[in-house]
Write a protein that holds these residues in place. Sequence first.
Motif, mmCIF file in Angstrom:
data_model
loop_
_atom_site.group_PDB
_atom_site.id
_atom_site.type_symbol
_atom_site.label_atom_id
_atom_site.label_comp_id
_atom_site.label_asym_id
_atom_site.label_seq_id
_atom_site.Cartn_x
_atom_site.Cartn_y
_atom_site.Cartn_z
ATOM 1 N N GLY A 236 28.777 12.536 16.386
ATOM 2 C CA GLY A 236 30.195 12.877 16.220
ATOM 3 C C GLY A 236 31.046 12.229 17.300
ATOM 4 O O GLY A 236 30.666 11.209 17.891
ATOM 5 N N SER A 237 32.179 12.872 17.604
ATOM 6 C CA SER A 237 33.162 12.189 18.453
ATOM 7 C C SER A 237 32.722 12.052 19.912
ATOM 8 O O SER A 237 33.346 11.310 20.660
ATOM 9 C CB SER A 237 34.509 12.892 18.360
ATOM 10 O OG SER A 237 34.386 14.220 18.790
ATOM 11 N N SER A 238 31.648 12.734 20.331
ATOM 12 C CA SER A 238 31.155 12.523 21.697
ATOM 13 C C SER A 238 30.671 11.085 21.879
ATOM 14 O O SER A 238 30.668 10.569 22.990
ATOM 15 C CB SER A 238 29.975 13.453 22.007
ATOM 16 O OG SER A 238 30.380 14.788 21.973
ATOM 17 N N CYS A 247 36.767 17.636 23.386
ATOM 18 C CA CYS A 247 36.230 17.797 22.026
ATOM 19 C C CYS A 247 34.855 18.463 22.082
ATOM 20 O O CYS A 247 34.208 18.493 23.129
ATOM 21 C CB CYS A 247 36.171 16.460 21.277
ATOM 22 S SG CYS A 247 34.973 15.285 21.922
ATOM 23 N N ASP A 248 34.429 19.017 20.947
ATOM 24 C CA ASP A 248 33.154 19.733 20.952
ATOM 25 C C ASP A 248 31.990 18.753 21.142
ATOM 26 O O ASP A 248 32.168 17.536 21.033
ATOM 27 C CB ASP A 248 32.981 20.566 19.662
ATOM 28 C CG ASP A 248 32.823 19.703 18.418
ATOM 29 O OD1 ASP A 248 32.996 18.477 18.508
ATOM 30 O OD2 ASP A 248 32.518 20.244 17.348
ATOM 31 N N LEU A 249 30.825 19.309 21.450
ATOM 32 C CA LEU A 249 29.628 18.475 21.614
ATOM 33 C C LEU A 249 28.704 18.753 20.434
ATOM 34 O O LEU A 249 28.134 19.847 20.330
ATOM 35 C CB LEU A 249 28.951 18.797 22.956
ATOM 36 C CG LEU A 249 27.577 18.174 23.217
ATOM 37 C CD1 LEU A 249 27.617 16.653 23.118
ATOM 38 C CD2 LEU A 249 27.057 18.566 24.597
ATOM 39 N N ASP A 250 28.621 17.784 19.524
ATOM 40 C CA ASP A 250 27.734 17.915 18.362
ATOM 41 C C ASP A 250 26.384 17.338 18.739
ATOM 42 O O ASP A 250 26.295 16.199 19.211
ATOM 43 C CB ASP A 250 28.304 17.139 17.170
ATOM 44 C CG ASP A 250 29.696 17.604 16.810
ATOM 45 O OD1 ASP A 250 29.842 18.759 16.395
ATOM 46 O OD2 ASP A 250 30.662 16.823 16.972
ATOM 47 N N MET A 251 25.343 18.124 18.537
ATOM 48 C CA MET A 251 24.003 17.662 18.921
ATOM 49 C C MET A 251 23.055 17.733 17.728
ATOM 50 O O MET A 251 23.185 18.610 16.882
ATOM 51 C CB MET A 251 23.460 18.543 20.045
ATOM 52 C CG MET A 251 24.202 18.364 21.339
ATOM 53 S SD MET A 251 23.591 19.465 22.613
ATOM 54 C CE MET A 251 24.418 20.951 22.201
HETATM 55 MG MG MG Z 1 32.782 17.045 16.962
#
Ligand code: MG
Length: 593
Positions: A236-238, A247-251
């Motif tokens: 994602g945006s990371s 922004c959130d951290l999608d893992m």
């Molecule tokens: Mg995200």
Amino acid sequence: MRLSISVPAVMATSLRFGRIVRATGCVSFLRSASVRNHGSVGPAVQRESTSSSSQSEINREIKSFAELQNERQEQAERSVLLTCPQKVSEKSLLKYLSKYGDINNYFFYESFDVCAVVEFSQKNSIAMLQDGTVMPAGKHESCIPFKSRVFTLKINNPDDQANTRQSLPCLKQSAISINELVERISAETTLDEQICTLTKTYELTEENVRLRFLVCSLLQDIAIQYFPNCSVKPFGSSVNGFGKLGCDLDMFLDLDGIKEQNSNKTSEPFSVEYHLKRVPSERAATQNVLTLIGECLDRFVPGCVGVQKILNARCPLVRFSHQPSGFQCDLTANNRIAMKSTEMLYLYGSIDVRVRALVFTVRTWARAHGITSSIPGAWITNFSLTMMVIFFLQKRRHAIIPTLDQLKALADAKDKHIIDGNDCTFVRDINKISVSENTETLGQLLQEFFEFYGNFAFQKMSINIRKGKEQTKPEVSPLHIQNPFEQTLNVSKNVNQTQLERFVSLAREGAWILQQEGMTKASVLGYRPWGLAALLLPSTSDTGNKAKKRRRREGASERIKSLLESLKNSKSDGKNDATSESSGGKRPSLRTK
Ligand code: MG
Ligand code: GTP
């Protein structure tokens, strides 16, 4: 003391150059923005020469997504996170830590506590540090003896260090407010510069990206206890180049390393298989794995709070806050297509410097007007918006970026990738992609973006970045954006008619604002806010109480008042069937192309 602080990765990686790329407008801004970002996730851009005022050549080196991920993961595995006392001597802290080995890099930031991220040159330094670390003495509470790479640094003899203690130089990990941004970009002189400043201000910093990979690596330490060949990767945006600070951290918990061992050696008389628990489906297996990791995070891992197991979602996930980093985290498993779409977006963002700048601008504009939201619902998502920007850039008279089918046609055998029967093949070597002849400036593109979507036939047509052409909608959803890899799916299925209408209405208003005199260049008369800053102000469509109250408090300037008046009076040009009834004639008329 052995302390070797390396040249920052940002600089080190921009020393090698690749192919020539055309760019227009505020190249120097884009250049510095992109160079900075290269240390994090985006392309490195180095200006070489300026052939004309409107067109420049820049020389660029871009790492492949896989190269970047591997480099960052390896760096994170050699790093630790320490919570530190408010005031401490930086020099003695580093001296103490360097007894465990050379330190490559470090930085401080403030989250819940003051924290330090320290990257050692060698992985064994971490084992040595762990060996020398003691368990805290709990007088009233019992501690769970969970050993990780997150430590608490204590001062043993506060009196000895009293003279040398100072506040550590903490780097900010959050984005400035929209009001501060408006002020900052109002001081620029062209719309292009405003867009570039916005991008530079909001993009992830080198340190923030390091921290994101470190959190993934910490999670991997836990998962690896159960699934020895697994890995946890950000997506994602990371890592796609479009991430904004905060922004959130999608893992993604990748268990494929385990599956890879399933090769049968048929030449041998026997083969031995692991005895495994069987569950009815891959989804059930994913749910079981995430349940286990979620429980671990909740019960054993300090700093992981608010753990929610959202297992019945289309894509099951564990959501939690990671206090030491301040990140809101989403952990998924078995989500390889999202990883592939992250790589695709990274590639698109690397092809032309204008892609990232336009995506950042459109995302910020959308957030400022509540078109997107951090709360799940019928809003357009950042992912859908990014797809819309990509589609728009594919549709320019001289396309700025290729279609996904064109990227597929350039792929070779190594790029071939099928996930669950979906063909996710596209070229990954950016040097095989030709440079666009398009010389439009960012300001022109932003204006055209608003006109394009202000007039788009959403009611009948679907957005398709694979073909780079709108296509007849296969279903009745108000907004249809074809999923690039699972082609029967719509990535914006959640969006309702009201939200789509708000988007269209605000896009029309945006186009109209940018057509007004003095809106693409700072005026000597000093109208403020102008250009992008004016676009980020509350609009006539922001009818929520919050916006109303804010407007009342701030009091609109004469120019904005007349602008709002004009918006009310102007008539819709009625091109867009999807929105013609509900906008109450408030939309501005558009310049005809
Ligand atoms: Mg995200
Ligand atoms: P922000 O978190 O808003 O900054 O952007 P993001 O791109 O990270 O979006 P999000 O966290 O919602 O999703 C993470 C990633 O999952 C995206 O970048 C996509 O790769 C993927 N993704 C999100 N939504 C969808 C969707 O509706 N369909 C598909 N196929 N992938 C999605």
